[in-house]
Design an enzyme around this catalytic site. Structure first.
Site, PDB file in Angstrom:
ATOM      1  N   ILE A 462       0.827  -1.213   0.000  1.00 50.46           N
ATOM      2  CA  ILE A 462       0.000   0.000   0.000  1.00 50.46           C
ATOM      3  C   ILE A 462       0.862   1.266   0.000  1.00 50.46           C
ATOM      4  CG2 ILE A 462      -1.958  -1.160   1.042  1.00 50.46           C
ATOM      5  CD1 ILE A 462      -1.246   0.005   3.725  1.00 50.46           C
ATOM      6  N   GLY A 463       2.120   1.080  -0.404  1.00 48.98           N
ATOM      7  CA  GLY A 463       3.046   2.202  -0.419  1.00 48.98           C
ATOM      8  C   GLY A 463       4.154   2.030   0.606  1.00 48.98           C
ATOM      9  N   THR A 464       4.089   0.922   1.346  1.00 45.92           N
ATOM     10  CA  THR A 464       5.036   0.683   2.430  1.00 45.92           C
ATOM     11  C   THR A 464       6.383   0.179   1.942  1.00 45.92           C
ATOM     12  OG1 THR A 464       4.212  -1.569   2.581  1.00 45.92           O
ATOM     13  CG2 THR A 464       3.177   0.061   4.003  1.00 45.92           C
ATOM     14  N   ILE A 586      14.967  -5.315  10.920  1.00 44.25           N
ATOM     15  CA  ILE A 586      14.510  -4.344   9.936  1.00 44.25           C
ATOM     16  C   ILE A 586      14.943  -4.843   8.560  1.00 44.25           C
ATOM     17  CG2 ILE A 586      14.748  -1.975   9.127  1.00 44.25           C
ATOM     18  CD1 ILE A 586      13.035  -2.355  11.702  1.00 44.25           C
ATOM     19  N   PRO A 589      16.211  -0.903   5.451  1.00 42.64           N
ATOM     20  CA  PRO A 589      16.356   0.333   6.229  1.00 42.64           C
ATOM     21  C   PRO A 589      15.829   1.570   5.492  1.00 42.64           C
ATOM     22  CG  PRO A 589      18.378  -0.967   6.294  1.00 42.64           C
ATOM     23  CD  PRO A 589      17.469  -1.636   5.304  1.00 42.64           C
ATOM     24  N   THR A 591      13.139   1.929   3.303  1.00 37.71           N
ATOM     25  CA  THR A 591      11.691   2.095   3.404  1.00 37.71           C
ATOM     26  C   THR A 591      11.226   2.046   4.860  1.00 37.71           C
ATOM     27  OG1 THR A 591      11.543  -0.263   2.861  1.00 37.71           O
ATOM     28  CG2 THR A 591      11.094   1.299   1.091  1.00 37.71           C
ATOM     29  N   GLY A 659       6.025  -5.651  12.818  1.00 35.39           N
ATOM     30  CA  GLY A 659       5.469  -4.607  11.962  1.00 35.39           C
ATOM     31  C   GLY A 659       6.021  -3.241  12.314  1.00 35.39           C
ATOM     32  N   GLY A 661       4.523  -0.331  10.505  1.00 36.87           N
ATOM     33  CA  GLY A 661       3.642   0.644   9.862  1.00 36.87           C
ATOM     34  C   GLY A 661       2.962   1.588  10.830  1.00 36.87           C
ATOM     35  N   GLU A 662       2.786   1.162  12.065  1.00 35.16           N
ATOM     36  CA  GLU A 662       1.956   1.952  12.968  1.00 35.16           C
ATOM     37  C   GLU A 662       2.680   2.491  14.195  1.00 35.16           C
ATOM     38  OE1 GLU A 662      -0.819  -1.258  12.264  1.00 35.16           O
ATOM     39  OE2 GLU A 662      -2.452   0.177  12.403  1.00 35.16           O
TER      40      GLU A 662
HETATM   41 MO1  MOS Z   1      -4.215  -0.248   9.477  1.00 28.99          MO
HETATM   42  S1  MOS Z   1      -5.263   1.060  10.551  1.00 28.99           S
HETATM   43  O1  MOS Z   1      -3.958  -1.549  10.397  1.00 28.99           O
HETATM   44  O2  MOS Z   1      -4.392  -0.270   7.906  1.00 28.99           O
END
Ligand code: MOS
Length: 708
Positions: A462-464, A586, A589, A591, A659, A661-662
């Site tokens: 998703i762009g990650t 990781i 590094p 992204t 993860g 992302g958050e």
């Molecule tokens: Mo997310 S809020 O787990 O896409």
């Protein structure tokens, strides 16, 4: 034991995105761009009343207009089953309007322009009913929801009242966060068509298998009769699941027997893409004189729609962070006539960490303890509520490393002392924590006759940079250079796989890809080329994940902020942000830094800028676009430092990857608010920290001597 080989070559080395050239040259096609012969275009018509019933839809006039092929609405649309637990996407099934911006019709035409013009002039008559869109802490409709799929609504350990009564020092504070929106750069878009008896959807989503399953259930189709493709995605953040536009596109393609595309406008996204609901949170902390927490209570209240029951699990973040003799965390909901909220980057942790981590800072100040020291004194040996052992807990390591890099030692804890002309300067810190989960996934890895390898997995980038991460992971598992590995993702025909959500994507997919690659290596005969059709090994991680021992497995972080507060204008400038994260190995590094810094930037934006407003009379969103919804721009964002720690030696994680992302957004707003207190001596408990709030509070405090 980890599944990764010891001769690691690619993982850990910065790597540009493998699809980067396609993206920068524009040859990467997004869901709204893929060409189809005979394509028709659908345009959603959204309700203009906030609650009521649809009395009539003037389809006849619309159908007389040039190019118009169909007008779908509750009177003529096919029946669909509600998706499990969420009726937000079950459009055109009844005449009720549950909120302003609810889809009431789809106009389909030969061109997008014809569809849009007709949609915007379509005459829809309503019987409006009184509505309630006002969220407030004392709303009489507040209720305790059932436990969610991932989070228990309420968890209680110990006697809270007794622990509070026995505490020498107390904090009892209310914090609020506003409605926030996650509008990815690429709007939601879907093209549906029937191809030889199969439904195909070209879509922008966070899990092609997830959307495939949802559509199959809604349209009562065999999952094998549905194919969802989602190759490139311009952002998701929790908003890109199964929504109204995909369902409407499938309905129209089914009725018209030709491909139909539906794209959301930016404005439509403000009611159809979900959002983070506002919260009111109460935190009560009780401690002994030594800082030992006797009581921790965190209550969260958030509104949801009348269509879907969504809990923003803000109170849950403390369940793993701090030990306390009595530990109570609970959520309540209020149903309002508003669009359905949903997951948004770090759902729960993002607003919850603002309240809890500010309350910890308030407690530290009252105790005369350094905020990092207070956290060290309440570091649990086991899960504070669950009693489960931790896996790779590195919270205090993050604080130690962060304090050294930020220059925390020797900080004068007293607030309101550092002046620079009209500016007051301060520093603050906060903890971050996010679960490291994984979902079952399948993957196939093929050794091609030409010496290359093809990985197939229904992953979503998703762009990650997930596609690139999986390329590096597969290359290491196969012990070949990344250039010999081709990773194909975003096609539900590749089999079931976990979603890009909850920071579980790369962790989940890596296990499947690594397992299949390992198996493939065992099948290859050294020196012998594979046959023309190649040799394929497959993996399914369901059993391996189910067999994992119960642990509290999380990513951790420590956030540090330095701010300058202009006492003349009320403006807050963040001068420095520094985060140290412990998130397993990781993979890439380059992204990964983007993920951490991106999350922290959003945390800054959340702290200072973001706030969606509704007109109190009409319930209509005010300024629902990227001009009206204020968020951080380049000039607001300082140089942000993100660092990470190597995983501990004794971590028994079979994947090794957590993860990322958050975790970057978690705690950032609290670190900034704590720095604002250190600068000014004023506690701000309501986000965002707007100039008017700073001015009002600082002027008030000035009269009393600025809290120094
Ligand atoms: Mo997310 S809020 O787990 O896409």
């Amino acid at each position: 034991m980890t599944l990764t080989p010891t001769s690691t070559a690619a993982v850990g080395v910065p790597h540009t995105r493998v699809e980067g050239p396609e993206k920068v040259t524009g040859s990467a096609r997004y869901a709204g761009e893929v060409p189809f012969a005979d394509l028709a275009h659908g345009w959603l018509v959204l309700s203009t009343v906030t609650r009521g019933r649809i009395r009539s839809v003037d389809s006849a006039s619309a159908l007389a207009r040039p190019g118009v092929l169909a007008v779908l609405h509750h009177g003529n649309a096919p029946h669909v089953e509600r998706d499990v637990g969420d009726a937000t996407s079950a459009v055109f099934q009844h005449d009720r309007v549950p909120h302003r911006g609810w889809p009431v019709a789809l106009v389909v035409a030969e061109t997008p322009e014809q569809a849009r013009e007709t949609a915007e002039t379509l005459a829809v008559e309503y019987d409006a009913e009184p509505h309630d869109t006002a969220f407030r802490a004392d709303h009489p409709g507040a209720y305790v929801p059932p436990d969610g799929a991932h989070v228990a609504a309420a968890v209680r350990k110990g006697d809270l009242d007794a622990a509070l009564a026995a505490s020498a020092v107390l904090v009892d504070a209310r914090y609020t966060t506003p409605e926030q929106h996650h509008n990815p750069m690429e709007p939601h878009a879907a093209t549906a068509r029937w191809d030889d008896g199969r439904l195909e959807l070209i879509d922008s989503n966070q899990g092609a298998a997830w959307v495939q399953g949802g559509l199959a259930r809604m349209f009562s189709l065999d999952p094998g009769a549905v194919r969802v493709r989602s190759e490139h995605i311009g952002g998701g953040f929790g908003s890109k699941g199964l929504r109204a536009h995909q369902v409407a596109a499938v309905m129209a393609a089914t009725l018209l027997r030709r491909p139909v595309r539906v794209v959301l406008t930016r404005r439509q996204m403000f009611s159809l893409a979900g959002y983070r609901s506002p919260t009111v949170q109460r935190v009560r902390l009780g401690a002994g004189p030594d800082g030992h927490l006797r009581a921790l209570e965190h209550q969260g209240l958030n509104p949801t729609s009348t269509v879907h029951e969504f809990t923003e699990p803000a109170a849950a973040t403390g369940r793993v962070l701090y030990a306390a003799d009595a530990h109570h965390t609970a959520h309540r909901l209020v149903r309002l006539d508003v669009p359905s909220p949903t997951y948004m980057r770090a759902p729960g942790e993002a607003p919850g960490s603002f309240a809890l981590e500010c309350a910890l800072d308030e407690l530290a100040a009252r105790l005369g303890l350094d905020p990092i020291d207070l956290r060290a004194r309440n570091e649990p040996a086991l899960g504070p509520v669950s009693g489960l052992p931790f896996a790779g807990r590195q919270l205090l390591d993050c604080f130690r490393e962060g304090a050294a890099r930020f220059g925390w030692a020797g900080r004068d804890p007293r607030p309101g002392l550092r002046r620079e002309g009209p500016l007051l300067l301060g520093t603050g810190t906060a903890a971050a924590c996010f679960p490291a989960g994984a979902g079952p996934s399948t993957a196939a890895v093929t050794a091609e006759a030409d010496g290359t390898f093809t990985v197939r997995i229904t992953a979503a980038d998703i762009g990650t940079g997930a596609r690139t991460a999986l390329t590096l992971i597969a290359a290491d598992a196969l012990d070949v250079p990344p250039g010999r590995v081709r990773v194909r993702i975003g096609d539900s025909d590749f089999g079931p796989a976990s979603i890009a959500g909850g920071s579980t994507g790369t962790r989940s997919w890596a296990l499947a890809v690594t397992t299949a690659a390992r198996d493939l290596r065992e099948q290859l005969v050294p020196g012998a080329a594979p046959p023309p059709e190649g040799i394929t090994a497959r993996a399914d991680t369901a059993a391996a994940l189910a067999a994992l021992p119960a642990r509290e497995r999380h990513s951790y972080g420590a956030q540090f902020a330095e701010v300058a507060v202009d006492t003349g204008t009320g403006e807050i400038r963040v001068r420095r942000l520094l985060g140290v994260f412990a998130a397993g190995r990781i993979v890439n590094p380059l992204t990964a830094r983007g993920q951490f810094v991106g999350g922290m930037t959003w945390g800054l934006s959340m702290a200072l800028h973001e706030e969606a407003a509704r007109d109190p009379l009409s319930g209509a969103p005010v300024g629902p676009d990227l001009a009206g919804y204020h968020f951080a721009a380049h000039a607001d964002v300082p140089a942000i430092e993100a660092h990470w720690l190597a995983p501990p030696e004794d971590d028994d994680d079979p994947v090794g990857i957590k993860g990322i992302g958050e975790i970057g957004i978690v705690g950032t707003a609290a670190a900034i608010a704590n720095a604002v207190w250190h600068a000014t001596g004023v506690r701000h408990r309501d986000l965002p920290l707007r100039p008017d709030r700073v001015l009002g509070a600082t002027l008030g405090a000035d009269a009393g001597g600025l809290g120094g």
